[in-house]
Motif scaffolding. Structure first.
Motif, mmCIF file in Angstrom:
data_model
loop_
_atom_site.group_PDB
_atom_site.id
_atom_site.type_symbol
_atom_site.label_atom_id
_atom_site.label_comp_id
_atom_site.label_asym_id
_atom_site.label_seq_id
_atom_site.Cartn_x
_atom_site.Cartn_y
_atom_site.Cartn_z
ATOM 1 N N PRO A 22 0.851 -1.193 0.000
ATOM 2 C CA PRO A 22 0.000 0.000 0.000
ATOM 3 C C PRO A 22 0.891 1.249 0.000
ATOM 4 N N GLY A 23 0.540 2.198 -0.807
ATOM 5 C CA GLY A 23 1.344 3.407 -0.926
ATOM 6 C C GLY A 23 2.246 3.389 -2.144
ATOM 7 N N ASN A 24 2.455 2.213 -2.748
ATOM 8 C CA ASN A 24 3.240 2.191 -3.981
ATOM 9 C C ASN A 24 2.386 2.798 -5.085
ATOM 10 N N ARG A 25 2.992 3.635 -5.890
ATOM 11 C CA ARG A 25 2.231 4.377 -6.889
ATOM 12 C C ARG A 25 2.319 3.798 -8.298
ATOM 13 N N PHE A 26 2.865 2.588 -8.460
ATOM 14 C CA PHE A 26 2.990 2.001 -9.796
ATOM 15 C C PHE A 26 1.633 1.861 -10.483
ATOM 16 N N TRP A 27 0.676 1.225 -9.827
ATOM 17 C CA TRP A 27 -0.610 0.940 -10.454
ATOM 18 C C TRP A 27 -1.388 2.215 -10.810
ATOM 19 N N PRO A 28 -1.452 3.215 -9.911
ATOM 20 C CA PRO A 28 -2.108 4.468 -10.322
ATOM 21 C C PRO A 28 -1.364 5.166 -11.468
ATOM 22 N N ALA A 29 -0.035 5.169 -11.437
ATOM 23 C CA ALA A 29 0.733 5.827 -12.499
ATOM 24 C C ALA A 29 0.560 5.103 -13.835
ATOM 25 N N LEU A 30 0.519 3.786 -13.791
ATOM 26 C CA LEU A 30 0.323 3.003 -15.009
ATOM 27 C C LEU A 30 -1.015 3.357 -15.654
ATOM 28 N N HIS A 31 -2.049 3.428 -14.836
ATOM 29 C CA HIS A 31 -3.375 3.769 -15.355
ATOM 30 C C HIS A 31 -3.437 5.222 -15.818
ATOM 31 N N ARG A 32 -3.020 6.140 -14.972
ATOM 32 C CA ARG A 32 -3.094 7.566 -15.335
ATOM 33 C C ARG A 32 -2.165 7.904 -16.498
ATOM 34 N N GLY A 33 -1.130 7.106 -16.693
ATOM 35 C CA GLY A 33 -0.230 7.301 -17.825
ATOM 36 C C GLY A 33 -0.792 6.756 -19.126
ATOM 37 N N PRO A 42 -2.891 -4.838 -7.487
ATOM 38 C CA PRO A 42 -1.763 -5.756 -7.669
ATOM 39 C C PRO A 42 -2.189 -7.201 -7.951
ATOM 40 N N ALA A 43 -3.278 -7.649 -7.336
ATOM 41 C CA ALA A 43 -3.749 -9.017 -7.548
ATOM 42 C C ALA A 43 -4.266 -9.236 -8.968
ATOM 43 N N GLU A 44 -4.446 -8.160 -9.725
ATOM 44 C CA GLU A 44 -4.910 -8.267 -11.101
ATOM 45 C C GLU A 44 -3.770 -8.152 -12.110
ATOM 46 N N GLN A 45 -2.531 -8.312 -11.659
ATOM 47 C CA GLN A 45 -1.385 -8.124 -12.541
ATOM 48 C C GLN A 45 -1.437 -9.003 -13.780
ATOM 49 N N HIS A 46 -2.102 -10.146 -13.700
ATOM 50 C CA HIS A 46 -2.214 -11.034 -14.861
ATOM 51 C C HIS A 46 -2.942 -10.361 -16.029
ATOM 52 N N GLU A 47 -3.756 -9.341 -15.741
ATOM 53 C CA GLU A 47 -4.494 -8.640 -16.790
ATOM 54 C C GLU A 47 -3.586 -7.763 -17.656
ATOM 55 N N LEU A 48 -2.364 -7.525 -17.204
ATOM 56 C CA LEU A 48 -1.438 -6.736 -18.009
ATOM 57 C C LEU A 48 -1.193 -7.383 -19.367
ATOM 58 N N LEU A 49 -1.155 -8.694 -19.395
ATOM 59 C CA LEU A 49 -0.872 -9.397 -20.649
ATOM 60 C C LEU A 49 -1.890 -9.064 -21.730
ATOM 61 N N THR A 50 -3.163 -8.879 -21.348
ATOM 62 C CA THR A 50 -4.186 -8.563 -22.345
ATOM 63 C C THR A 50 -3.968 -7.175 -22.945
ATOM 64 N N ALA A 51 -3.234 -6.316 -22.229
ATOM 65 C CA ALA A 51 -2.905 -4.977 -22.742
ATOM 66 C C ALA A 51 -1.542 -4.964 -23.435
ATOM 67 N N GLY A 52 -0.920 -6.146 -23.607
ATOM 68 C CA GLY A 52 0.384 -6.213 -24.256
ATOM 69 C C GLY A 52 1.525 -5.776 -23.357
ATOM 70 N N LEU A 53 1.317 -5.893 -22.043
ATOM 71 C CA LEU A 53 2.308 -5.466 -21.063
ATOM 72 C C LEU A 53 2.787 -6.663 -20.252
ATOM 73 N N GLY A 54 4.030 -6.598 -19.816
ATOM 74 C CA GLY A 54 4.583 -7.616 -18.934
ATOM 75 C C GLY A 54 5.216 -6.938 -17.735
ATOM 76 N N ILE A 55 5.537 -7.733 -16.717
ATOM 77 C CA ILE A 55 6.129 -7.180 -15.506
ATOM 78 C C ILE A 55 7.084 -8.202 -14.900
ATOM 79 N N THR A 56 8.224 -7.714 -14.444
ATOM 80 C CA THR A 56 9.241 -8.553 -13.828
ATOM 81 C C THR A 56 10.057 -7.697 -12.869
ATOM 82 N N ASN A 57 11.098 -8.262 -12.292
ATOM 83 C CA ASN A 57 12.013 -7.547 -11.403
ATOM 84 C C ASN A 57 13.452 -7.821 -11.812
ATOM 85 N N LEU A 58 14.340 -6.893 -11.487
ATOM 86 C CA LEU A 58 15.770 -7.131 -11.690
ATOM 87 C C LEU A 58 16.263 -8.223 -10.749
ATOM 88 N N VAL A 59 15.863 -8.139 -9.490
ATOM 89 C CA VAL A 59 16.330 -9.058 -8.446
ATOM 90 C C VAL A 59 15.118 -9.716 -7.804
#
Length: 168
Positions: A22-33, A42-59
């Motif tokens: 809570p307080g991380n601004r990734f999801w609001p910024a992704l939408h507003r962008g 965050p629990a809906e991250q699987h829906e990114l694929l339908t928008a042609g988006l993926g998500i991962t981490n460096l570490v």
């Protein structure tokens, strides 16, 4: 577009979802962008694929703060990200966190925005870290950075995709 965070927070590791604290601004910024038609949880991250988006981490290792990571971990993460890009072939990779990018990719003077190099042929962009610990950015300024990425990379918004489909 493949978004690459730094590493999971302890909260994200516990939930199994990216940018879950809570307080991380990734999801609001992704939408507003303009990348998603609505703000995803965050629990809906699987829906990114339908928008042609993926998500991962460096570490993969979870920490309370990203500055707990060793430079060698970030460099190894950059190598893994390159391999993921080679395997999945996104058009663009967006690293979310300039300090981690500088260390991991050995670019100490890198700035936010488009980078001159590519990652396995994918265009490369660096965004600010959306963590609540990064007080330099608000949701509004993060959203502007995300919108700049979307506009520069010509990733159509979900609304424009629907509009074109309706016209067909």
């Amino acid at each position: 577009m493949l978004f690459c965070g730094i590493n999971p927070s302890l909260y994200s590791a516990a939930t199994g979802h990216h940018f879950a604290r809570p307080g991380n601004r990734f999801w609001p910024a992704l939408h507003r962008g303009g990348f998603t038609s609505r703000q995803l949880a965050p629990a809906e991250q699987h829906e990114l694929l339908t928008a042609g988006l993926g998500i991962t981490n460096l570490v993969a290792r979870a920490t309370a703060r990203a500055d707990e990571l060793h430079p060698d971990e970030l460099a190894a993460g950059a190598e893994r990200l390159t391999e993921k890009a080679r395997q999945h072939r996104p058009r663009w990779v967006a690293v979310v966190g300039v300090t981690a990018y500088r260390i991991g990719f050995g670019r100490p003077k890198a700035a936010l925005g488009r980078q001159p190099e590519t990652v396995a042929g994918a265009g490369l962009w660096v965004l600010p870290n959306p963590s609540g610990l990064n007080a330099h950015y608000t949701v509004t300024t993060l959203a502007a950075a995300f919108a700049e990425l979307r506009a520069a990379t010509l990733v159509p918004s979900p609304l424009s995709r629907r509009s074109r489909a309706a016209e067909s």
